[in-house]
Write a protein that holds these residues in place. Sequence first.
Motif, PDB file in Angstrom:
ATOM      1  N   SER A  20      -4.325   5.350   3.168  1.00 11.43           N
ATOM      2  CA  SER A  20      -3.534   4.186   3.666  1.00 11.43           C
ATOM      3  C   SER A  20      -2.665   3.563   2.572  1.00 11.43           C
ATOM      4  O   SER A  20      -1.489   3.429   2.972  1.00 11.43           O
ATOM      5  CB  SER A  20      -4.415   3.156   3.821  1.00 11.43           C
ATOM      6  N   ALA A  21      -2.823   4.018   1.215  1.00 11.34           N
ATOM      7  CA  ALA A  21      -2.287   3.651   0.027  1.00 11.34           C
ATOM      8  C   ALA A  21      -0.799   4.337   0.003  1.00 11.34           C
ATOM      9  O   ALA A  21       0.290   3.812  -0.155  1.00 11.34           O
ATOM     10  CB  ALA A  21      -2.902   3.792  -1.175  1.00 11.34           C
ATOM     11  N   ILE A  22      -0.896   5.606   0.433  1.00 10.13           N
ATOM     12  CA  ILE A  22       0.162   6.404   0.433  1.00 10.13           C
ATOM     13  C   ILE A  22       1.214   5.959   1.632  1.00 10.13           C
ATOM     14  O   ILE A  22       2.431   5.926   1.500  1.00 10.13           O
ATOM     15  CB  ILE A  22      -0.196   7.940   0.601  1.00 10.13           C
ATOM     16  N   SER A  25     -10.718  -2.734  -3.782  1.00 11.23           N
ATOM     17  CA  SER A  25     -10.241  -3.625  -4.563  1.00 11.23           C
ATOM     18  C   SER A  25      -8.738  -3.288  -4.681  1.00 11.23           C
ATOM     19  O   SER A  25      -7.596  -4.138  -4.815  1.00 11.23           O
ATOM     20  CB  SER A  25     -10.861  -3.853  -5.955  1.00 11.23           C
ATOM     21  N   LEU A  26      -8.171  -1.999  -4.716  1.00 13.74           N
ATOM     22  CA  LEU A  26      -6.951  -1.641  -5.065  1.00 13.74           C
ATOM     23  C   LEU A  26      -5.922  -2.167  -3.940  1.00 13.74           C
ATOM     24  O   LEU A  26      -4.610  -2.401  -3.953  1.00 13.74           O
ATOM     25  CB  LEU A  26      -6.874  -0.237  -5.510  1.00 13.74           C
ATOM     26  N   LEU A  27      -6.497  -1.803  -2.763  1.00 10.60           N
ATOM     27  CA  LEU A  27      -5.576  -2.172  -1.515  1.00 10.60           C
ATOM     28  C   LEU A  27      -5.588  -3.640  -1.556  1.00 10.60           C
ATOM     29  O   LEU A  27      -4.697  -4.355  -0.332  1.00 10.60           O
ATOM     30  CB  LEU A  27      -6.235  -1.726  -0.119  1.00 10.60           C
ATOM     31  N   SER A  28      -6.185  -4.481  -2.095  1.00 10.14           N
ATOM     32  CA  SER A  28      -6.221  -6.082  -1.772  1.00 10.14           C
ATOM     33  C   SER A  28      -4.980  -6.630  -2.833  1.00 10.14           C
ATOM     34  O   SER A  28      -5.086  -7.828  -2.967  1.00 10.14           O
ATOM     35  CB  SER A  28      -7.727  -6.598  -2.192  1.00 10.14           C
ATOM     36  N   PHE A  35      -3.073   0.962  12.568  1.00  9.75           N
ATOM     37  CA  PHE A  35      -4.351   1.126  12.021  1.00  9.75           C
ATOM     38  C   PHE A  35      -4.606   2.210  10.961  1.00  9.75           C
ATOM     39  O   PHE A  35      -4.049   3.470  11.410  1.00  9.75           O
ATOM     40  CB  PHE A  35      -5.342   1.049  12.902  1.00  9.75           C
ATOM     41  N   THR A  36      -5.062   2.195   9.916  1.00  8.66           N
ATOM     42  CA  THR A  36      -5.325   3.103   8.913  1.00  8.66           C
ATOM     43  C   THR A  36      -6.730   3.574   8.542  1.00  8.66           C
ATOM     44  O   THR A  36      -7.475   2.306   8.259  1.00  8.66           O
ATOM     45  CB  THR A  36      -4.376   3.031   7.592  1.00  8.66           C
ATOM     46  N   GLY A  37      -7.168   4.401   8.131  1.00 11.14           N
ATOM     47  CA  GLY A  37      -8.544   4.449   7.533  1.00 11.14           C
ATOM     48  C   GLY A  37      -9.087   5.816   8.146  1.00 11.14           C
ATOM     49  O   GLY A  37      -8.531   6.533   8.873  1.00 11.14           O
ATOM     50  N   HIS A  61       4.838  13.447   5.797  1.00  8.90           N
ATOM     51  CA  HIS A  61       5.468  12.439   4.682  1.00  8.90           C
ATOM     52  C   HIS A  61       5.483  13.539   3.715  1.00  8.90           C
ATOM     53  O   HIS A  61       6.502  13.612   2.814  1.00  8.90           O
ATOM     54  CB  HIS A  61       4.617  11.484   4.475  1.00  8.90           C
ATOM     55  N   ILE A  62       4.427  14.335   3.475  1.00  9.50           N
ATOM     56  CA  ILE A  62       4.284  15.353   2.346  1.00  9.50           C
ATOM     57  C   ILE A  62       5.415  16.373   2.365  1.00  9.50           C
ATOM     58  O   ILE A  62       6.160  16.733   1.479  1.00  9.50           O
ATOM     59  CB  ILE A  62       2.976  15.980   2.225  1.00  9.50           C
ATOM     60  N   GLU A  63       5.670  17.089   3.380  1.00 10.82           N
ATOM     61  CA  GLU A  63       6.639  17.966   3.800  1.00 10.82           C
ATOM     62  C   GLU A  63       8.087  17.487   3.546  1.00 10.82           C
ATOM     63  O   GLU A  63       8.787  18.001   2.974  1.00 10.82           O
ATOM     64  CB  GLU A  63       6.470  18.514   5.176  1.00 10.82           C
ATOM     65  N   THR A  64       8.093  16.086   3.894  1.00 13.46           N
ATOM     66  CA  THR A  64       9.494  15.662   3.650  1.00 13.46           C
ATOM     67  C   THR A  64       9.673  15.485   2.154  1.00 13.46           C
ATOM     68  O   THR A  64      10.929  15.731   1.784  1.00 13.46           O
ATOM     69  CB  THR A  64       9.551  14.216   4.351  1.00 13.46           C
TER      70      THR A  64
END
Length: 482
Positions: free
Chosen positions: A64-66, A86-89, A56-58, A28-31
Amino acid sequence: MEEINRNPHILPNISLLVDINCGLLDGHIETVLSSRRSDNFPNYYCTKQRRYLIVFTGPLWRISAILAPLLYISRTPELYYGHFQSLLSVHEQFPDLYQIAPKDISLPLAIVSLVVYFRWNWVGVVISDEDRGIQFLSELRGEMQRNIVCLAFVTIITTDSMLYFKMLSKYYNQIMMSSAKVVIVNGDKESHLKFNFILWQSLDIQRIWVSVSQFDMITLKGDFLLNSPHGTLIFSHQHSEISGFKQFLQTVHPLNYSNEISVAKLWWTYFKCSLPSSNCNKLKNCPTEIVLKWLFRTPFEMSMSDTTYNVYNAIFAVAHSLHEVLLQQVDTWSENAGKELEFDSWKNIQFINPAGDLVNMNQKAKLDIEYDIFYIMDFPPNFGLKMKIGKFSRHFPDYQQLYISNEMIDWATGIGQISPSVCSRPCSPGFRKSPQQGKAVCCFDCNPCPENEISNMTNMDECVKCPYDQYANTYQTHCLKR
C-alpha cells in the motif's frame, strides 16, 4: 457488493463494480527497473486509461505504501483494509490514504489482563523490529509493571535479511532456554517474524502462544501459523455477525467469479474444518472418530475475520459516501452531466452497517476497540478447532473489563491444569520471599521464617513476630499462647 447492489435504499439504479488486480505492483516494479535513471515520471495520467473511483489496498501495508505515490498522481483515494499501521497514518506522506482498521490502543492492557487472570507472571515476548512491535512492547512493559508481571525474555526479530539468518539459532534458544511457558507475539506479520514461526512449526516448542488475529492464519500446509500442543490464545476485534454471510459462503461457487485469483485454492485451504457440537464432557476424552466427524461436518470459521470485516465496512463506507454525493448533485445534475464522479467526503462519514455496528470514518472520533478472545487448537495434520472463550472491553470498570468462560476453557483447553508460568513457585505459609539479586521481582527464594516469627499467607514479603506472651507453632503459620 452484492448486498449493496440489491439494496434499493443505497445507490438506486447504480451498481458497484470491482477490478481485482494482482499484478499492479509487479507492473510498477518492471517499469522502474526498465527505466533509465534520467527518465522523468510525468505528473499526469492518460485520459483513455481506466480511472477508478477508489482503490482498496491490503492486507500488506508495504504494498500500500509503494502504490500510494502512483495513486496520488491521479488523485485516486486509497482505502487500506489491513491492520492499523502508524507509518501509513502520516498525512503529509500519504494524503489520500485512509486506514479502515482502528488502532489497538487497549491491546497491551487486554493481554496483561488475560495473563493475570491465569496467574502467569513470567512470560516471554516476540516482536518484529519495527514501529508496530516496538510501540507495543513499550506499552506492554508499562501494563506489566502495574500488574507485577515480569518479562522472562524479549526476542526482537530483525528486519535485516542478512542479519536475520545469522540470528535464527539465537531466536530459537531464547525461547527454549527460558522457563516461561507463555509467549506473547505481536508485530508486523509480513516481516521475518512470520517466517520464524513457519520454521518453528516442525520443532517441538511446548509453549502457549498469546497473539492477535493477524497471526491467526493458515499456512500452505493448512496448519495454523502459531501452532501449539497447549493451544493458542488470539485477540480479535469484536464485531457483530453479518446476517446472511454464512449462507453466502455455503451457496457461493468459485466459478461465479474471476479466474485472476485462485478462488478454488482458497476454498480448499480454508474450508476443511468445523466447530464441535457434541455432548463430550472433555475434548481430550472424545473418541477420534467423533472429532473427525466434527472437522468434516460444516465449513470452518464462517464468521468474518478482522481483515474481512474491514473490507466489508470499507465498501459500505464508499457506497454511503457516494450516495451522499449523488444526492447533493441532484439539483445541479445538468451542470455535472458527463463528468466523472469525484469525492473526498468519505473520510467524515458515519453509518450503521447491516450488522448493527457503528462505523465512523473519522479516525480521531473512533471508539476504543473491544476484543473477542479465541482459543485455537491444532489437530494434525491439517485440521483445527477455534472457539470463543471470552472478551475484553475497556468501557467497563476495572474488575469487569475481562470476561472469561471457565466452562469453555475447562472443556476444550485444559489450560487450568497446566502449571502456571512463573519464575518462582509461590512461598507457602511459614516462609517469606527473598529477592534473587539482579533478577526480576517475580524471581525469589522461599526462606523459613526466623525463630518465633510466622507467615499465614502465601508469598509474604516479611514474617510477623509473635507477641511476647505467644510462640510460633512448628510450621510457623500461627502464634500460640504460652
